[in-house]
Design an enzyme around this catalytic site. Structure first.
Site, mmCIF file in Angstrom:
data_model
loop_
_atom_site.group_PDB
_atom_site.id
_atom_site.type_symbol
_atom_site.label_atom_id
_atom_site.label_comp_id
_atom_site.label_asym_id
_atom_site.label_seq_id
_atom_site.Cartn_x
_atom_site.Cartn_y
_atom_site.Cartn_z
ATOM 1 N N GLN A 115 39.389 42.972 39.184
ATOM 2 C CA GLN A 115 39.467 41.696 40.053
ATOM 3 C C GLN A 115 38.384 41.124 39.556
ATOM 4 O O GLN A 115 37.149 40.528 40.254
ATOM 5 C CB GLN A 115 39.215 42.570 42.120
ATOM 6 C CG GLN A 115 39.740 43.045 42.511
ATOM 7 C CD GLN A 115 40.730 41.773 43.359
ATOM 8 O OE1 GLN A 115 40.241 40.881 43.174
ATOM 9 N NE2 GLN A 115 42.096 42.133 43.435
ATOM 10 N N SER A 116 37.644 41.239 38.470
ATOM 11 C CA SER A 116 37.045 40.235 37.350
ATOM 12 C C SER A 116 36.824 38.987 38.134
ATOM 13 O O SER A 116 37.908 37.730 37.791
ATOM 14 C CB SER A 116 37.277 40.762 36.273
ATOM 15 O OG SER A 116 36.227 39.695 35.426
#
Length: 335
Positions: free
Chosen positions: A76-77
């Site tokens: 989920q960068s």
């Protein structure tokens, strides 16, 4: 520190606001006066601190003739989202290498940044197990693309190298001018500390401007000694890259590891409380991985009377709120 000699794309045109948080300060019994620097409002799809770094990183890529960007991050960068968004803006391909730090956490159909990768038209996503050598994985992808005739440029995780850290050297210079223009003075600054580029660049910029303001990093992944060494090492490398000869005191680097919880990106009750408290007092959204845990650290330190009564604190908001939508269960269970 003369940043004008380094290429940048001009993604950051205006200073991000300094906002006083009266209701939030009151919720902490007015022990201190809390301000926030709104780097969550930086340009880019969803905003966030990486835009400052990518301003320099993408410029460096284009100066080297690149037509493709490769970068890496967790599943989920926020960094991957913003790198992709600026690559799209520049007409560049963008390939993401995602590290599944929590087994089974990558879900192509997930909301949050996963959805935005698809919406923005990512060129490819490769998912590798937690603990992988991410530099080697990105180089593997780059070599494949070279064989196809592409000219890839690798942006490290978080854009946390001397090129990217320039963005937060500039942020420190920006803050100094804002404080002067608005007649503000801060006794302490709190920053999220992850891949180290924001913390390192910002602290280096403050020292370079001779601003005697202590900076506390709230770590989100590594143990205190490892994180502090990462920040210090990057500060030294960035100063060398800039051609600046200066003494960098090791004792200026402080990062707590008390607020990581069970691990990187894993929710904590304190993070949930911090996100909800700021949302319900000031209508500002934090993220669950970086700024939420960093704010939980600030709250705890205030409650423990770590800062002198009446001190003026500044919290650097690094953005990342799109990731909230991948953590709905954590917040609904706590409602």
């Amino acid at each position: 520190m003369n940043l004008a000699c380094f290429p940048r794309r001009g993604y950051v045109q205006e200073a991000t606001p300094l906002e006083f948080l009266p209701a939030f300060s009151k919720a902490l019994d007015n022990k201190v006066n809390i301000w926030i620097k709104r780097d969550d409002l930086l340009p880019g799809a969803g905003g966030g601190n990486k835009t400052r770094k990518l301003d320099f990183s993408i410029a460096d890529a284009l100066a080297q003739g690149a037509d493709t960007i490769i970068t890496c991050g967790a599943v989920q960068s926020n960094h991957c989202r913003l790198t992709l968004s600026w690559a799209v803006k520049e007409g560049l391909e963008c390939h993401l290498v995602l590290e599944e730090r929590v087994p089974g956490s990558y879900k192509p159909e997930a909301s949050g940044n996963n959805f935005l990768y698809q919406l923005l038209g990512v060129s490819s996503i490769s998912v590798v197990p937690g603990g992988s050598d991410m530099a080697a994985e990105m180089e593997k992808k780059a070599e494949m693309l070279r064989r196809e005739g592409r000219k890839p440029y690798i942006v490290p995780g978080g854009a946390s190298n001397p090129v990217g850290a320039l963005g937060y050297v500039q942020c420190a210079q920006e803050l100094m001018q804002q404080m002067f223009a608005q007649g503000l003075n801060f006794d302490h600054i709190i920053v999220p500390s992850g891949s180290a580029g924001t913390h390192a660049g910002f602290l280096l910029g403050l020292l370079g401007c001779h601003m005697d303001i202590p900076v506390t990093g709230i770590g989100v992944n590594r143990k205190k000694p490892v994180q502090e060494e990462a920040v210090y090492s990057l500060m030294r490398k960035t100063a060398e890259y800039m051609g600046v000869a200066m003494d960098i005191p090791r004792e200026a680097v402080l990062a707590y590891d008390d607020y990581v919880g069970p691990g990187y990106s894993l929710p904590t009750d304190a993070m949930v409380e911090a996100v909800k408290l700021l949302a319900r007092t000031e209508s500002i959204l934090l993220d669950p991985v970086y700024s939420g845990k960093a704010m939980s650290g600030l709250i705890d330190l205030v409650r423990k009377d770590h800062f002198k009564k009446g001190a003026n604190l500044l919290f650097l908001h690094t953005g990342g709120s799109p990731a909230l939508y991948a953590y709905l269960d954590s917040f609904r269970q706590a409602s």
